[in-house]
Design a protein around this motif. Structure first.
Motif, mmCIF file in Angstrom:
data_model
loop_
_atom_site.group_PDB
_atom_site.id
_atom_site.type_symbol
_atom_site.label_atom_id
_atom_site.label_comp_id
_atom_site.label_asym_id
_atom_site.label_seq_id
_atom_site.Cartn_x
_atom_site.Cartn_y
_atom_site.Cartn_z
ATOM 1 N N ALA A 167 3.544 13.972 -18.707
ATOM 2 C CA ALA A 167 3.962 14.369 -17.381
ATOM 3 C C ALA A 167 4.528 15.990 -17.569
ATOM 4 O O ALA A 167 4.659 16.520 -16.544
ATOM 5 C CB ALA A 167 4.972 13.405 -16.277
ATOM 6 N N TRP A 168 5.469 15.939 -18.376
ATOM 7 C CA TRP A 168 6.179 17.105 -18.626
ATOM 8 C C TRP A 168 5.895 18.157 -19.749
ATOM 9 O O TRP A 168 6.206 19.382 -19.769
ATOM 10 C CB TRP A 168 7.732 16.701 -18.505
ATOM 11 N N ALA A 169 5.251 17.565 -20.832
ATOM 12 C CA ALA A 169 5.247 18.491 -22.073
ATOM 13 C C ALA A 169 4.723 19.721 -22.139
ATOM 14 O O ALA A 169 5.202 20.567 -22.648
ATOM 15 C CB ALA A 169 4.778 17.314 -23.382
ATOM 16 N N ILE A 170 3.342 19.531 -21.562
ATOM 17 C CA ILE A 170 2.323 20.777 -21.765
ATOM 18 C C ILE A 170 3.207 21.727 -20.737
ATOM 19 O O ILE A 170 3.154 23.056 -21.129
ATOM 20 C CB ILE A 170 1.186 20.372 -20.858
ATOM 21 N N GLY A 171 3.618 21.383 -19.598
ATOM 22 C CA GLY A 171 4.122 22.510 -18.722
ATOM 23 C C GLY A 171 5.661 23.248 -19.290
ATOM 24 O O GLY A 171 5.985 24.172 -19.177
ATOM 25 N N LEU A 172 6.272 22.130 -19.940
ATOM 26 C CA LEU A 172 7.631 22.736 -20.288
ATOM 27 C C LEU A 172 7.156 23.834 -21.439
ATOM 28 O O LEU A 172 7.779 24.730 -21.698
ATOM 29 C CB LEU A 172 8.376 21.511 -20.881
ATOM 30 N N LEU A 173 6.343 23.302 -22.330
ATOM 31 C CA LEU A 173 6.068 24.120 -23.495
ATOM 32 C C LEU A 173 5.399 25.467 -23.258
ATOM 33 O O LEU A 173 5.820 26.549 -23.588
ATOM 34 C CB LEU A 173 5.201 23.293 -24.497
ATOM 35 N N VAL A 174 4.603 25.380 -22.179
ATOM 36 C CA VAL A 174 4.040 26.585 -21.677
ATOM 37 C C VAL A 174 5.098 27.565 -20.849
ATOM 38 O O VAL A 174 5.267 28.821 -21.201
ATOM 39 C CB VAL A 174 2.751 26.539 -20.505
ATOM 40 N N GLY A 175 6.161 26.910 -20.123
ATOM 41 C CA GLY A 175 7.113 27.583 -19.496
ATOM 42 C C GLY A 175 7.956 28.391 -20.597
ATOM 43 O O GLY A 175 8.437 29.554 -20.461
ATOM 44 N N ILE A 176 8.224 27.660 -21.600
ATOM 45 C CA ILE A 176 9.185 28.265 -22.747
ATOM 46 C C ILE A 176 8.293 29.425 -23.324
ATOM 47 O O ILE A 176 9.022 30.299 -23.634
ATOM 48 C CB ILE A 176 9.496 27.115 -23.635
ATOM 49 N N ASN A 177 7.352 29.084 -23.813
ATOM 50 C CA ASN A 177 6.475 30.305 -24.084
ATOM 51 C C ASN A 177 6.158 31.433 -23.232
ATOM 52 O O ASN A 177 6.389 32.542 -23.793
ATOM 53 C CB ASN A 177 4.977 30.044 -24.405
ATOM 54 N N LEU A 178 6.079 31.324 -21.998
ATOM 55 C CA LEU A 178 6.138 32.407 -20.869
ATOM 56 C C LEU A 178 7.595 33.021 -21.206
ATOM 57 O O LEU A 178 7.546 34.165 -20.938
ATOM 58 C CB LEU A 178 5.716 31.682 -19.270
ATOM 59 N N VAL A 179 8.501 32.483 -21.102
ATOM 60 C CA VAL A 179 9.886 32.922 -20.820
ATOM 61 C C VAL A 179 10.043 33.954 -22.273
ATOM 62 O O VAL A 179 10.505 34.933 -22.173
ATOM 63 C CB VAL A 179 11.063 31.855 -20.793
ATOM 64 N N PHE A 180 9.648 33.294 -23.475
ATOM 65 C CA PHE A 180 9.747 34.058 -24.600
ATOM 66 C C PHE A 180 8.902 35.153 -24.636
ATOM 67 O O PHE A 180 9.447 36.428 -25.012
ATOM 68 C CB PHE A 180 9.656 33.268 -25.869
ATOM 69 N N GLY A 181 7.568 35.024 -24.265
ATOM 70 C CA GLY A 181 6.844 36.586 -24.120
ATOM 71 C C GLY A 181 7.208 37.446 -23.089
ATOM 72 O O GLY A 181 7.228 38.514 -23.492
ATOM 73 N N GLY A 182 7.641 37.057 -21.725
ATOM 74 C CA GLY A 182 8.263 37.827 -20.926
ATOM 75 C C GLY A 182 9.434 38.587 -21.428
ATOM 76 O O GLY A 182 9.431 39.957 -21.138
ATOM 77 N N THR A 183 10.335 37.883 -22.058
ATOM 78 C CA THR A 183 11.556 38.337 -22.577
ATOM 79 C C THR A 183 11.268 39.402 -23.669
ATOM 80 O O THR A 183 11.548 40.471 -23.676
ATOM 81 C CB THR A 183 12.535 37.325 -23.317
ATOM 82 N N SER A 184 10.265 39.097 -24.740
ATOM 83 C CA SER A 184 9.763 40.374 -25.309
ATOM 84 C C SER A 184 9.267 41.462 -24.674
ATOM 85 O O SER A 184 9.412 42.635 -25.176
ATOM 86 C CB SER A 184 8.800 39.481 -26.239
ATOM 87 N N LEU A 185 8.490 41.379 -23.933
ATOM 88 C CA LEU A 185 7.898 42.623 -23.197
ATOM 89 C C LEU A 185 8.881 43.218 -22.476
ATOM 90 O O LEU A 185 8.860 44.503 -22.412
ATOM 91 C CB LEU A 185 6.982 41.970 -21.856
ATOM 92 N N ILE A 186 9.846 42.480 -21.799
ATOM 93 C CA ILE A 186 11.019 43.468 -21.217
ATOM 94 C C ILE A 186 11.693 43.973 -22.065
ATOM 95 O O ILE A 186 11.965 45.141 -21.938
ATOM 96 C CB ILE A 186 12.037 42.141 -20.391
ATOM 97 N N GLY A 187 12.143 43.542 -23.508
ATOM 98 C CA GLY A 187 12.797 44.141 -24.576
ATOM 99 C C GLY A 187 12.355 45.373 -25.090
ATOM 100 O O GLY A 187 12.630 46.495 -25.125
ATOM 101 N N MET A 188 10.635 45.080 -25.182
ATOM 102 C CA MET A 188 9.878 46.291 -25.460
ATOM 103 C C MET A 188 9.861 47.253 -24.321
ATOM 104 O O MET A 188 9.814 48.591 -24.684
ATOM 105 C CB MET A 188 8.405 45.816 -25.859
ATOM 106 N N ALA A 189 9.753 46.976 -23.114
ATOM 107 C CA ALA A 189 9.661 47.914 -21.947
ATOM 108 C C ALA A 189 10.801 48.745 -22.250
ATOM 109 O O ALA A 189 10.952 50.229 -22.096
ATOM 110 C CB ALA A 189 9.311 47.516 -20.937
ATOM 111 N N LEU A 190 12.114 47.961 -22.124
ATOM 112 C CA LEU A 190 13.521 48.845 -22.079
ATOM 113 C C LEU A 190 13.713 49.663 -23.376
ATOM 114 O O LEU A 190 14.076 50.829 -23.268
ATOM 115 C CB LEU A 190 14.685 47.789 -21.941
ATOM 116 N N ALA A 191 13.331 49.135 -24.256
ATOM 117 C CA ALA A 191 13.346 50.075 -25.735
ATOM 118 C C ALA A 191 12.412 51.319 -25.595
ATOM 119 O O ALA A 191 12.810 52.436 -26.012
ATOM 120 C CB ALA A 191 12.792 49.202 -26.980
ATOM 121 N N ALA A 192 11.305 51.336 -25.059
ATOM 122 C CA ALA A 192 10.370 52.222 -24.735
ATOM 123 C C ALA A 192 10.893 53.253 -23.853
ATOM 124 O O ALA A 192 10.748 54.379 -24.060
ATOM 125 C CB ALA A 192 8.791 51.753 -24.334
ATOM 126 N N ARG A 193 11.389 52.832 -22.924
ATOM 127 C CA ARG A 193 12.198 53.493 -21.773
ATOM 128 C C ARG A 193 13.265 54.643 -22.539
ATOM 129 O O ARG A 193 13.320 55.655 -22.092
ATOM 130 C CB ARG A 193 12.639 52.847 -20.582
#
Length: 190
Positions: A162-188
């Protein structure tokens, strides 16, 4: 053969591209973090949404594969291609008609994947401990963590479906999004 100056030029072009589009990367990162947090907050809904999305992916790819297989029926391997397309269509329909049951199957696959990945990572760490100096311990820890996650997922079935796939994908999205935010701010700031 790639020359060092070609690599340096390519890296420079990549840096300039990221720098000129840093706002887009920042927006994408923020959206991914928001979606990830939503999936973490409501993993049951996210798990079902993922099953439905995969159902459509299988259905569309199977239908396209069926069309192309029939169109090119003179090619060798026709029956294998036909079987593959039919299986994709069936898998897609099952996931669309029974997405909750589909999350159970997806959860089993993910659990087995984490188990296999954990064992492989531990073996890799042990095999390379002399070459990787102190860093092999990080690989060993990652492998043990993968096995623990697999154990929690597999031993908790069917409840974890009921929860494993959604939780794991959610964690992956948070880490991926955080990486993009960090990359964008560093590029700026560069």
């Amino acid at each position: 053969m790639t020359m060092p100056q070609d690599i340096a030029r390519l890296q420079s072009q990549m840096r300039e591209t990221v720098k000129s589009h840093w706002k887009g990367f920042l927006i994408e990162g923020i959206v991914l973090v928001i979606l990830g947090l939503a999936a973490i907050a409501i993993p049951q809904l996210a798990s079902i949404a993922i099953a439905i999305f995969l159902g459509w992916m299988f259905l569309i790819s199977g239908a396209l594969g069926l069309y192309l297989t029939i169109a090119a029926r003179e090619m060798p391997g026709f029956w294998w291609a036909l079987t593959s397309a039919a299986l994709a269509i069936i898998a897609g329909l099952v996931l669309l008609v029974q997405p909750v049951a589909g999350t159970l199957t997806l959860t089993i696959v993910v659990g087995v994947y984490f188990l296999a990945e954990g064992v492989a990572t531990i073996m890799y760490a042990l095999e390379h401990r002399s070459q990787l100096s102190g860093r092999w311990g990080w690989l060993l820890t990652a492998g043990i963590f993968d096995i623990l996650v697999a154990g929690a997922i597999i031993t908790g079935l069917p409840g974890t479906a009921a929860w494993a796939i959604g939780l794991l994908v959610g964690i992956n999205l948070v880490f991926g999004g955080t990486s993009l935010i960090g990359m964008a701010l560093a590029a700026r700031d560069s």
